[in-house]
Design an enzyme around this catalytic site. Structure first.
Site, PDB file in Angstrom:
ATOM      1  N   ASN A   1      48.452  41.850  33.470  1.00 19.40           N
ATOM      2  CA  ASN A   1      47.641  42.511  32.465  1.00 19.40           C
ATOM      3  C   ASN A   1      48.359  43.669  31.797  1.00 19.40           C
ATOM      4  O   ASN A   1      47.754  44.399  30.998  1.00 19.40           O
ATOM      5  CB  ASN A   1      46.308  42.977  33.071  1.00 19.40           C
ATOM      6  CG  ASN A   1      45.332  41.822  33.219  1.00 19.40           C
ATOM      7  OD1 ASN A   1      45.342  40.890  32.420  1.00 19.40           O
ATOM      8  ND2 ASN A   1      44.498  41.864  34.247  1.00 19.40           N
TER       9      ASN A   1
ATOM     10  N   GLN B   1      47.661  43.273  38.106  1.00 18.62           N
ATOM     11  CA  GLN B   1      48.354  44.517  37.819  1.00 18.62           C
ATOM     12  C   GLN B   1      49.713  44.306  37.182  1.00 18.62           C
ATOM     13  O   GLN B   1      50.238  45.216  36.546  1.00 18.62           O
ATOM     14  CB  GLN B   1      48.487  45.343  39.107  1.00 18.62           C
ATOM     15  CG  GLN B   1      47.169  45.598  39.823  1.00 18.62           C
ATOM     16  CD  GLN B   1      46.118  46.250  38.933  1.00 18.62           C
ATOM     17  OE1 GLN B   1      46.437  46.910  37.953  1.00 18.62           O
ATOM     18  NE2 GLN B   1      44.848  46.053  39.269  1.00 18.62           N
TER      19      GLN B   1
ATOM     20  N   HIS C   1      48.603  39.629  40.523  1.00 22.49           N
ATOM     21  CA  HIS C   1      48.667  38.970  39.225  1.00 22.49           C
ATOM     22  C   HIS C   1      48.027  39.841  38.152  1.00 22.49           C
ATOM     23  O   HIS C   1      48.512  39.886  37.011  1.00 22.49           O
ATOM     24  CB  HIS C   1      47.964  37.602  39.289  1.00 22.49           C
ATOM     25  CG  HIS C   1      46.473  37.684  39.322  1.00 22.49           C
ATOM     26  ND1 HIS C   1      45.746  37.839  40.481  1.00 22.49           N
ATOM     27  CD2 HIS C   1      45.548  37.660  38.318  1.00 22.49           C
ATOM     28  CE1 HIS C   1      44.461  37.890  40.202  1.00 22.49           C
ATOM     29  NE2 HIS C   1      44.299  37.795  38.895  1.00 22.49           N
TER      30      HIS C   1
ATOM     31  N   ASP D   1      41.978  47.980  44.933  1.00 20.92           N
ATOM     32  CA  ASP D   1      42.718  48.399  43.748  1.00 20.92           C
ATOM     33  C   ASP D   1      43.030  49.887  43.766  1.00 20.92           C
ATOM     34  O   ASP D   1      44.015  50.334  43.158  1.00 20.92           O
ATOM     35  CB  ASP D   1      41.926  48.059  42.476  1.00 20.92           C
ATOM     36  CG  ASP D   1      42.025  46.593  42.097  1.00 20.92           C
ATOM     37  OD1 ASP D   1      43.076  45.993  42.323  1.00 20.92           O
ATOM     38  OD2 ASP D   1      41.032  46.049  41.579  1.00 20.92           O
TER      39      ASP D   1
ATOM     40  N   GLU E   1      36.870  40.469  45.568  1.00 26.59           N
ATOM     41  CA  GLU E   1      37.340  41.428  44.588  1.00 26.59           C
ATOM     42  C   GLU E   1      36.092  42.072  43.993  1.00 26.59           C
ATOM     43  O   GLU E   1      35.221  41.378  43.478  1.00 26.59           O
ATOM     44  CB  GLU E   1      38.150  40.766  43.478  1.00 26.59           C
ATOM     45  CG  GLU E   1      38.651  41.797  42.460  1.00 26.59           C
ATOM     46  CD  GLU E   1      39.022  41.206  41.111  1.00 26.59           C
ATOM     47  OE1 GLU E   1      39.752  41.879  40.363  1.00 26.59           O
ATOM     48  OE2 GLU E   1      38.574  40.091  40.797  1.00 26.59           O
TER      49      GLU E   1
ATOM     50  N   LEU F   1      36.926  35.600  46.434  1.00 26.46           N
ATOM     51  CA  LEU F   1      35.895  35.504  45.409  1.00 26.46           C
ATOM     52  C   LEU F   1      36.198  36.505  44.307  1.00 26.46           C
ATOM     53  O   LEU F   1      36.179  37.721  44.528  1.00 26.46           O
ATOM     54  CB  LEU F   1      34.511  35.769  46.010  1.00 26.46           C
ATOM     55  CG  LEU F   1      33.804  34.569  46.651  1.00 26.46           C
ATOM     56  CD1 LEU F   1      34.590  34.008  47.821  1.00 26.46           C
ATOM     57  CD2 LEU F   1      32.409  34.961  47.103  1.00 26.46           C
ATOM     58  N   ASP F   2      36.489  35.981  43.126  1.00 23.68           N
ATOM     59  CA  ASP F   2      36.911  36.803  42.006  1.00 23.68           C
ATOM     60  C   ASP F   2      35.755  37.635  41.456  1.00 23.68           C
ATOM     61  O   ASP F   2      34.642  37.136  41.270  1.00 23.68           O
ATOM     62  CB  ASP F   2      37.460  35.891  40.898  1.00 23.68           C
ATOM     63  CG  ASP F   2      37.835  36.640  39.645  1.00 23.68           C
ATOM     64  OD1 ASP F   2      38.800  37.408  39.697  1.00 23.68           O
ATOM     65  OD2 ASP F   2      37.150  36.460  38.617  1.00 23.68           O
ATOM     66  N   ALA F   3      36.022  38.906  41.177  1.00 23.92           N
ATOM     67  CA  ALA F   3      35.146  39.798  40.416  1.00 23.92           C
ATOM     68  C   ALA F   3      33.670  39.642  40.782  1.00 23.92           C
ATOM     69  O   ALA F   3      32.831  39.336  39.932  1.00 23.92           O
ATOM     70  CB  ALA F   3      35.349  39.575  38.920  1.00 23.92           C
TER      71      ALA F   3
ATOM     72  N   HIS G   1      46.499  50.671  44.956  1.00 27.00           N
ATOM     73  CA  HIS G   1      47.508  50.287  43.969  1.00 27.00           C
ATOM     74  C   HIS G   1      47.606  51.341  42.872  1.00 27.00           C
ATOM     75  O   HIS G   1      48.707  51.764  42.495  1.00 27.00           O
ATOM     76  CB  HIS G   1      47.179  48.937  43.332  1.00 27.00           C
ATOM     77  CG  HIS G   1      48.016  48.658  42.122  1.00 27.00           C
ATOM     78  ND1 HIS G   1      47.647  49.081  40.858  1.00 27.00           N
ATOM     79  CD2 HIS G   1      49.217  48.047  41.981  1.00 27.00           C
ATOM     80  CE1 HIS G   1      48.582  48.743  39.991  1.00 27.00           C
ATOM     81  NE2 HIS G   1      49.541  48.107  40.653  1.00 27.00           N
ATOM     82  N   HIS G   2      46.465  51.772  42.339  1.00 30.27           N
ATOM     83  CA  HIS G   2      46.475  52.687  41.200  1.00 30.27           C
ATOM     84  C   HIS G   2      47.107  54.022  41.574  1.00 30.27           C
ATOM     85  O   HIS G   2      47.887  54.594  40.789  1.00 30.27           O
ATOM     86  CB  HIS G   2      45.058  52.903  40.687  1.00 30.27           C
ATOM     87  CG  HIS G   2      44.389  51.647  40.212  1.00 30.27           C
ATOM     88  ND1 HIS G   2      45.083  50.488  39.929  1.00 30.27           N
ATOM     89  CD2 HIS G   2      43.074  51.370  39.969  1.00 30.27           C
ATOM     90  CE1 HIS G   2      44.235  49.549  39.534  1.00 30.27           C
ATOM     91  NE2 HIS G   2      43.016  50.063  39.542  1.00 30.27           N
TER      92      HIS G   2
END
Length: 610
Positions: free
Chosen positions: A402, A399, A397, A326, A306, A269-271, A329-330
């Site tokens: 964008n 990271q 996709h 995230d 997400e 589920l996006d955002a 990742h960051h």
């Protein structure tokens, strides 16, 4: 075997050669069904107005059939596609098509999916995964993915979007697979073929907004949108105001439709931080409960969120298995590239500590202030959650795509540091995710692309370039102008994977490395994960060293020792057990002597005492 999701929306093929058409149009006075009879010829049939804004028509036998193209005419002046169209061959402004879901003969009745602890996810974009960019072409790569060691493929959104090229997050017909990728039956064939190879298939869905082109709901169903909440895309979807019951049903049925009619194994589920709902249970909770009570009763079905807000409260409810992390990742990205612009600034103070906290506790931000967000508190406590609640990755996709030029991490980081990061992420207890092509260090970028027209196209291109004005590299307008135009077909073509490079160095060496790590995960880590709880411990060693210890589900202890810096670290951290991965063979001796060499990674398992 037949699979049909029964729903109150759209066109439904009945058992007596009739078709039932239903549309929710509470702002319409009258609705006419327009059946296409041939090129340029239509027959108009008035639909019956029912209670609460519904319109319905059941055709006479043979008046319409599977394959028939249709649309709705609102108040005699506006022609619109079916918002619950199962197929829309003429794109988002064109006719919808009647689909008989029962016509597809499923052969995977024995498939029950995988338990979540076995998840190793491979995110892919259908249009750029292969040269052809279709469901059928993607099917030809399933054996490769199974051999790689992944257990699930995750398709970026496939719902019908405007034009021929799009990441998928501009979908407006949420039940119709985009025609540029293939037909509904071809998507079902892809899912079935994946199951035959032991691969789950997850689908990315967007329930926080509709795309900017082709969405007609404002004209005849304004209650789809909220007057109380707003998102970066405009008015929020109405999940908690007048008329929201039908809106909630639309999205819950959409989730069940993909899981039942297409036999997907889960949804991402996006955002969800942009899904604004003050009711209880909120839409996420109600949707998850419906999935758990529906397809989740008879097989493994997984929901992944997400959520930029780092809200931990959803994880573990009903079928909600995990959330993208995230944060990890960051932190890794700073360690590997040194970049500190934008949201990376929040992690620049102590990237190793942020990384270690992610590995041990889930989120790096669990209620602390975020400088990037002007000091607002971000996140909720996640220390109680097991590692399986967090999907970890070095690339996605977002990271990659964008970035202004869509560079992959292998284009930005030194090989030795990237290998260390991968050894950490792919062998840690949390389910890892790969982004298509990263496993062979694809030389092709993944850039932001779309296919809008007219003023919208110009606005999107200009807006894309303005996004980077705050970055030092793009402060100059001339530098901004060199950012690829999302609407240029060449931007899309550049983003397609080059599979011919697999047999060339260094791509084949990277592929071998990924296969090695995933094989080690499958043998040494995966079988021990069931039953794990939260409560891992971490410590920092020198400037860039760390140690993390987890208690595995079988009682054994898993230990990670790593130095993610260019300089050796002097310091001791105890380790015990048998090493199953060493970035260099003499690491145990060096560790015992108090030295952690640059960019080293070691994994140990100590069996539970008898």
């Amino acid at each position: 075997m037949k699979r049909v999701h029964d729903m109150p929306f759209g066109a439904t093929v009945l058992a007596d050669d009739r078709i039932r058409f239903r549309l929710w149009a509470p702002a319409a006075q009258q609705v006419e069904l327009r059946l296409q009879q041939g090129a340029g010829t239509e027959t108009g049939l008035p639909m019956q107005a029912l209670a609460d804004g519904w319109f319905e028509l059941v055709t006479a036998p043979h008046q319409a059939a599977p394959g028939t193209r249709y649309r709705y005419r609102i108040d005699g002046r506006l022609d619109v596609p079916d918002p619950a169209s199962r197929a829309n061959p003429g794109d988002v402004h064109g006719h919808s098509q009647v689909i008989d879901a029962a016509a597809f003969d499923w052969q995977d009745a024995a498939w029950r999916g995988h338990p979540w602890h076995e998840a190793v996810i491979y995110e892919l974009h259908t249009g750029t995964f292969t040269a052809e960019g279709t469901f059928a072409a993607a099917m030809q790569r399933l054996d490769y993915l199974a051999d790689l060691g992944v257990t699930a493929i995750e398709l970026m959104p496939v719902a019908d979007f405007p034009g021929k090229r799009n990441w998928g997050y501009d979908g407006v017909l949420l039940y119709a697979p985009d025609t540029s990728y293939g037909t509904p039956d071809e998507l079902k064939t892809l899912v079935q073929a994946a199951h035959a190879r032991g691969l789950m298939v997850l689908l990315d869905v967007v329930y926080n907004h509709f795309g900017p082109d082709g969405n007609y709901l404002h004209a005849y169903a304004p209650p789809f949108f909220s007057q109380r909440h707003h998102t970066p895309w405009g008015a929020a979807i109405n999940f908690d105001d007048s008329g929201s019951r039908t809106v909630r049903d639309f999205f819950i049925h959409n989730a069940l439709y993909w899981l039942e009619e297409y036999h997907f194994d889960g949804l991402r589920l996006d955002a969800v931080h942009a899904i604004l709902d003050d009711s209880r249970p909120d839409i996420i909770e109600e949707l998850a409960a419906a999935v758990h009570a529906g397809p989740g009763r008879s097989r493994k079905v997984h929901l992944i969120l997400e959520n930029d807000a780092n809200a931990a409260r959803y994880i573990g409810q009903a079928s909600i298995a995990a959330q993208w992390n995230d944060d990890i990742h960051h932190a890794l990205h700073i360690l590997l590239t040194g970049e500190q612009d934008g949201y990376y600034a929040d992690y620049a103070d102590q990237p190793v500590r942020h990384l270690a906290r992610c590995l041990a506790e889930g989120f790096a931000f669990q209620g602390e202030p975020s400088g990037f967000r002007e000091g607002r508190l971000r996140g909720e406590t996640s220390t109680h959650l097991p590692p399986g609640a967090f999907v970890n990755f070095t690339q996605t996709h977002d990271q990659v795509g964008n970035r202004a030029y869509g560079e992959r991490l292998s284009m930005l980081a030194q090989p030795v540091s990237l290998r260390a990061a991968l050894a950490v992420v792919l062998l840690a207890p949390s389910p890892p995710m790969l982004f298509m092509g990263e496993e062979f260090a694809a030389a092709t970028p993944f850039q932001f692309f779309c296919d809008f027209q007219g003023e919208l196209a110009l606005a999107v291109t200009a807006g894309r370039r303005r996004e980077f004005a705050g970055f030092r590299e793009f402060a100059d307008p001339g530098a901004q102008a060199r950012i690829p135009d999302p609407n240029d077909p060449a931007t899309f073509e550049r983003s397609k994977l080059d599979w011919a490079s697999l047999d060339q160095p260094p791509h084949r060496e990277w592929l071998a490395f990924y296969r090695e790590l995933l094989a080690l995960r499958r043998v040494h880590v995966m079988p021990r994960l069931p039953g794990m709880h939260g409560g891992a411990r971490f410590e920092l060693i020198g400037a860039r060293g760390l140690a993390v210890r987890w208690h595995l589900g079988d009682g054994a202890q898993l230990t990670l020792l790593a130095n993610l810096g260019d300089e050796a670290v002097a310091g001791k951290s105890g380790f015990a057990g048998k090493a199953f991965y060493l970035s260099q063979p003499d690491l145990p001796e060096l560790f015992s002597a108090g030295c952690m060499p640059a960019w080293c990674v070691a994994w140990f398992i100590e069996e539970a005492s008898q």
